[in-house]
Design an enzyme around this catalytic site. Structure first.
Site, PDB file in Angstrom:
ATOM      1  N   LYS A  22     -49.078  13.216  13.807  1.00  0.00           N
ATOM      2  CA  LYS A  22     -49.204  14.165  12.690  1.00  0.00           C
ATOM      3  C   LYS A  22     -48.817  13.504  11.362  1.00  0.00           C
ATOM      4  CE  LYS A  22     -45.677  16.928  11.693  1.00  0.00           C
ATOM      5  NZ  LYS A  22     -45.040  17.229  10.416  1.00  0.00           N
ATOM      6  N   ASN A  23     -47.676  12.836  11.364  1.00  0.00           N
ATOM      7  CA  ASN A  23     -47.154  12.335  10.087  1.00  0.00           C
ATOM      8  C   ASN A  23     -47.919  11.137   9.552  1.00  0.00           C
ATOM      9  OD1 ASN A  23     -45.397  14.404   9.942  1.00  0.00           O
ATOM     10  ND2 ASN A  23     -43.599  13.257  10.638  1.00  0.00           N
ATOM     11  N   ARG A  93     -44.995  20.212   2.716  1.00  0.00           N
ATOM     12  CA  ARG A  93     -44.585  19.183   1.777  1.00  0.00           C
ATOM     13  C   ARG A  93     -45.589  18.032   1.674  1.00  0.00           C
ATOM     14  NH1 ARG A  93     -39.788  17.071  -0.435  1.00  0.00           N
ATOM     15  NH2 ARG A  93     -39.669  14.831  -0.267  1.00  0.00           N
ATOM     16  N   CYS A 117     -36.863  23.034   1.755  1.00  0.00           N
ATOM     17  CA  CYS A 117     -37.328  23.624   3.001  1.00  0.00           C
ATOM     18  C   CYS A 117     -36.117  23.819   3.896  1.00  0.00           C
ATOM     19  CB  CYS A 117     -38.378  22.755   3.667  1.00  0.00           C
ATOM     20  SG  CYS A 117     -37.707  21.238   4.315  1.00  0.00           S
ATOM     21  N   ARG A 122     -34.854  18.134  -0.071  1.00  0.00           N
ATOM     22  CA  ARG A 122     -36.044  17.296  -0.101  1.00  0.00           C
ATOM     23  C   ARG A 122     -36.720  17.191  -1.481  1.00  0.00           C
ATOM     24  NH1 ARG A 122     -39.563  18.494   5.118  1.00  0.00           N
ATOM     25  NH2 ARG A 122     -40.012  16.275   5.063  1.00  0.00           N
ATOM     26  N   VAL A 124     -38.500  15.143  -4.831  1.00  0.00           N
ATOM     27  CA  VAL A 124     -39.610  14.170  -4.882  1.00  0.00           C
ATOM     28  C   VAL A 124     -39.384  13.152  -6.006  1.00  0.00           C
ATOM     29  CG1 VAL A 124     -41.428  15.557  -3.804  1.00  0.00           C
ATOM     30  CG2 VAL A 124     -40.973  15.825  -6.256  1.00  0.00           C
ATOM     31  N   ASP A 125     -38.131  13.004  -6.432  1.00  0.00           N
ATOM     32  CA  ASP A 125     -37.840  12.096  -7.543  1.00  0.00           C
ATOM     33  C   ASP A 125     -38.329  10.661  -7.283  1.00  0.00           C
ATOM     34  OD1 ASP A 125     -35.831  12.318  -5.532  1.00  0.00           O
ATOM     35  OD2 ASP A 125     -34.458  11.117  -6.737  1.00  0.00           O
ATOM     36  N   ASP A 308     -36.551  13.095  13.609  1.00  0.00           N
ATOM     37  CA  ASP A 308     -37.495  14.054  14.181  1.00  0.00           C
ATOM     38  C   ASP A 308     -37.354  14.196  15.698  1.00  0.00           C
ATOM     39  OD1 ASP A 308     -38.436  14.481  11.656  1.00  0.00           O
ATOM     40  OD2 ASP A 308     -40.244  13.277  11.885  1.00  0.00           O
ATOM     41  N   ILE A 330     -30.143  11.845   7.785  1.00  0.00           N
ATOM     42  CA  ILE A 330     -31.334  11.881   6.912  1.00  0.00           C
ATOM     43  C   ILE A 330     -31.437  13.211   6.163  1.00  0.00           C
ATOM     44  CG2 ILE A 330     -33.846  11.601   6.799  1.00  0.00           C
ATOM     45  CD1 ILE A 330     -32.457   9.086   7.841  1.00  0.00           C
ATOM     46  N   ARG A 400     -47.468  23.745  14.145  1.00  0.00           N
ATOM     47  CA  ARG A 400     -47.658  22.835  13.021  1.00  0.00           C
ATOM     48  C   ARG A 400     -47.768  21.390  13.510  1.00  0.00           C
ATOM     49  NH1 ARG A 400     -43.809  23.516   8.020  1.00  0.00           N
ATOM     50  NH2 ARG A 400     -45.168  21.773   7.512  1.00  0.00           N
TER      51      ARG A 400
HETATM   52  C1  EPZ Z   1     -41.215  12.312   6.555  1.00  0.00           C
HETATM   53  O1  EPZ Z   1     -40.734  13.222   5.577  1.00  0.00           O
HETATM   54  C2  EPZ Z   1     -41.712  13.162   7.703  1.00  0.00           C
HETATM   55  N1  EPZ Z   1     -42.774  14.067   7.238  1.00  0.00           N
HETATM   56  C3  EPZ Z   1     -40.566  13.971   8.288  1.00  0.00           C
HETATM   57  O2  EPZ Z   1     -41.052  14.657   9.417  1.00  0.00           O
HETATM   58  C4  EPZ Z   1     -39.462  13.014   8.730  1.00  0.00           C
HETATM   59  O3  EPZ Z   1     -38.362  13.760   9.176  1.00  0.00           O
HETATM   60  C5  EPZ Z   1     -39.046  12.121   7.550  1.00  0.00           C
HETATM   61  O4  EPZ Z   1     -40.200  11.438   7.021  1.00  0.00           O
HETATM   62  C6  EPZ Z   1     -38.010  11.074   7.931  1.00  0.00           C
HETATM   63  O5  EPZ Z   1     -38.502  10.283   8.970  1.00  0.00           O
HETATM   64  C7  EPZ Z   1     -43.988  13.635   7.057  1.00  0.00           C
HETATM   65  O6  EPZ Z   1     -44.301  12.456   7.231  1.00  0.00           O
HETATM   66  C8  EPZ Z   1     -45.017  14.640   6.698  1.00  0.00           C
HETATM   67  P1  EPZ Z   1     -38.270  11.006   3.379  1.00  0.00           P
HETATM   68  P2  EPZ Z   1     -40.414  12.736   4.110  1.00  0.00           P
HETATM   69  O7  EPZ Z   1     -38.924  10.968   2.060  1.00  0.00           O
HETATM   70  O8  EPZ Z   1     -41.416  11.717   3.711  1.00  0.00           O
HETATM   71  C9  EPZ Z   1     -34.647  12.245   0.524  1.00  0.00           C
HETATM   72  C10 EPZ Z   1     -41.383  16.486  10.858  1.00  0.00           C
HETATM   73  O9  EPZ Z   1     -40.623  17.189  11.577  1.00  0.00           O
HETATM   74  N2  EPZ Z   1     -35.593  12.035  -0.595  1.00  0.00           N
HETATM   75  O10 EPZ Z   1     -38.051   9.733   4.110  1.00  0.00           O
HETATM   76  O11 EPZ Z   1     -40.256  13.916   3.274  1.00  0.00           O
HETATM   77  C11 EPZ Z   1     -34.991  13.506   1.304  1.00  0.00           C
HETATM   78  O12 EPZ Z   1     -34.489  14.648   0.680  1.00  0.00           O
HETATM   79  C12 EPZ Z   1     -41.009  16.108   9.439  1.00  0.00           C
HETATM   80  O13 EPZ Z   1     -42.477  16.074  11.259  1.00  0.00           O
HETATM   81  C13 EPZ Z   1     -35.149  12.084  -1.893  1.00  0.00           C
HETATM   82  O14 EPZ Z   1     -33.965  12.275  -2.161  1.00  0.00           O
HETATM   83  O15 EPZ Z   1     -39.018  12.025   4.351  1.00  0.00           O
HETATM   84  C14 EPZ Z   1     -34.392  13.247   2.658  1.00  0.00           C
HETATM   85  O16 EPZ Z   1     -33.043  13.584   2.670  1.00  0.00           O
HETATM   86  C15 EPZ Z   1     -39.751  16.748   8.960  1.00  0.00           C
HETATM   87  N3  EPZ Z   1     -36.054  11.932  -2.912  1.00  0.00           N
HETATM   88  C16 EPZ Z   1     -34.547  11.726   2.798  1.00  0.00           C
HETATM   89  O17 EPZ Z   1     -34.777  11.232   1.476  1.00  0.00           O
HETATM   90  C17 EPZ Z   1     -37.378  11.716  -2.673  1.00  0.00           C
HETATM   91  O18 EPZ Z   1     -38.174  11.585  -3.634  1.00  0.00           O
HETATM   92  C18 EPZ Z   1     -35.673  11.311   3.731  1.00  0.00           C
HETATM   93  O19 EPZ Z   1     -36.895  11.782   3.208  1.00  0.00           O
HETATM   94  C19 EPZ Z   1     -37.828  11.665  -1.338  1.00  0.00           C
HETATM   95  C20 EPZ Z   1     -36.908  11.821  -0.314  1.00  0.00           C
END
Ligand code: EPZ
Length: 424
Positions: A22-23, A93, A117, A122, A124-125, A308, A330, A400
């Site tokens: 999926k991801n 997201r 969420c 989470r 997006v900075d 995950d 995480i 999902r």
């Molecule tokens: C991806 O989310 C996956 N989603 C998540 O899977 C997965 O848990 C995560 O990576 C970690 O492996 C998809 O690929 C669609 P991150 P993502 O950016 O990209 C912080 C599932 O169950 N952060 O690595 O959003 C954030 O808040 C889902 O399938 C910032 O601070 O993960 C988090 O604490 C849930 N600023 C950490 O980094 C940012 O701009 C990890 O987020 C971006 C992230």
């Protein structure tokens, strides 16, 4: 609203085919915005999330068709719209990842902020920092991000990520694939989904090197073309079924699973006393009578233990001999399954980002509530191992991210059915 009813106590024997990830699929679909040619994705999982993104992409002007088998054909001959509204981004997201491809191709795009969420804030900075490094001007207003490329388009740049964010790394890679010159991402995420995207962008005509390591170099192309790409096998679905077999007992082959993508999980499962081994065409998981031993884990970015799969591992640990400590590093709020597992008789104490699981002799079926995708499936795993009947409500979370969950499990001997009820 559907619910899943599991009668516990049946071993899982047979084979389970692992779907495409999926991801990975969600990012590959967004990357189809980068070309006016047709892109064909094979090994596509059929999920609520991929359908949802298909709906957004169609609004942006892409033709999206599900082909025979697990195929999806995406063709954005022209971009009709560079605006992604709140309703279509808030719910998922990954929709936010259309921003980079749109601004790279069209010079400008306006996309709603995804917001927080259930599992954490989470932000997006880091995504925005990356697009800025490629020359985009970012404006935030009324919950929307407007990104504008310089005249002549995005320009390669250097980004040093303070955290190895998966989404930010992928977002920057996609935008950089159509930027002029070279982009370097330092402290990039190393997940297999990143390497999958890198392979596809390279097939489309960009040059991506270093994916899977902490430094990724992307040589942008003036124009990207279409092609055919197979989505990598889902390592989280693999982990989920592996942990289900461990909890319920049995001996099952996970077809198409990639051993090398879950090494830290396999180590933890072996420490817990479960048999796991790479076999031709997949991974074999077995537990026949042996006890489960309490094993500690800490979630980390890849190649560490995946967040995950944390909920699913906790479900297994509820039945272990001894105590296990589970640390989530995480996301700040990813233990919502703990009180639901407790309804089945699990003994779990949560302190901040640490859960202490004291194994119990048996779980007993109960009605429970799914709170997010991976939490929901941890309840199914616990239900497979519990005595009696477990009813998992609100399974739309499960839909999902898991394709044909009930039939994949039922084919191996689980007693599991989906029921549709009129009210939640
Ligand atoms: C991806 O989310 C996956 N989603 C998540 O899977 C997965 O848990 C995560 O990576 C970690 O492996 C998809 O690929 C669609 P991150 P993502 O950016 O990209 C912080 C599932 O169950 N952060 O690595 O959003 C954030 O808040 C889902 O399938 C910032 O601070 O993960 C988090 O604490 C849930 N600023 C950490 O980094 C940012 O701009 C990890 O987020 C971006 C992230």
């Amino acid at each position: 609203m559907d619910r899943i009813v599991v009668e516990g106590g049946h071993r899982l024997n047979g084979r389970i085919a692992i779907s495409g990830a999926k991801n990975s699929a969600l990012k590959l679909m967004a990357a189809a915005l980068l070309t006016d040619e047709k892109l064909v994705l094979t090994q596509m999982p059929r999920l609520a999330d991929t359908r949802f993104l298909a709906h957004l992409l169609a609004r942006l002007g892409m033709s999206v068709e599900e082909g025979p088998g697990a195929q999806m054909q995406l063709h954005a001959a022209e971009i009709a719209e560079t605006y992604a509204p709140y309703d279509l981004v808030r719910k998922m997201r990954a929709s936010f990842n259309v921003l980079g491809p749109l601004v790279a191709r069209e010079g400008r795009a306006k996309v709603s902020l995804p917001g927080g969420c259930a599992i954490g804030a989470r932000p997006v900075d880091l995504h925005l920092k990356g697009l800025e490094a490629l020359g985009a001007q970012i404006e935030l207003s009324e919950g929307y991000v407007t990104a504008t490329a310089p005249k002549g388009g995005l320009i390669g740049g250097e980004v040093d990520l303070p955290f190895a964010s998966v989404g930010a790394t992928e977002h920057i890679m996609m935008a950089a694939a159509l930027a002029r010159g070279e982009t370097v991402i330092d402290n990039a995420a190393r997940e297999p989904e990143i390497a999958d995207l890198a392979d596809m962008l390279t097939e489309m005509g960009a040059l991506v090197e270093g994916a899977g390591s902490s430094t990724i170099r992307i040589q942008g192309a003036e124009r990207l073309h279409g092609g055919t790409h197979a989505v990598v096998a889902d390592r989280i679905e693999t982990a989920t079924y592996a942990l289900a077999i461990a909890a319920a007992g049995g001996d099952t082959m996970l077809e198409g699973a990639r051993w090398e993508h879950n090494k830290v999980l396999w180590r933890a499962m072996m420490d817990a006393g479960v048999t796991v081994e790479p076999v031709e065409g997949g991974v074999r998981v077995a537990r026949n009578g042996s006890h489960i031993k309490g094993t500690d884990i800490e979630t980390q970015p890849y190649p560490g233990f995946p967040t995950d799969a944390q909920a699913q591992f906790m479900a297994l640990m509820t039945l272990a001999e001894g105590t296990s400590v589970i640390r989530e590093t995480i996301f700040e709020n990813r233990f919502m399954h703990a009180p639901e597992l407790a309804r089945l008789g699990a003994d779990i104490t949560v302190h901040g980002n640490e859960a202490v699981v004291r194994g119990v002799d048996r779980l007993k079926g109960a009605p429970v509530m799914a709170t997010d995708l991976r939490a929901s499936v941890s309840l199914v795993i616990a239900g497979l191992a519990a005595e009696g009947e477990t009813v998992v409500n609100r399974v739309y979370h499960l839909d999902r991210g898991f394709e044909r969950l009930e039939s994949k499990l039922a084919n191996c001997g689980a007693k599991i059915v989906r029921e549709t009820e009129s009210a939640d």
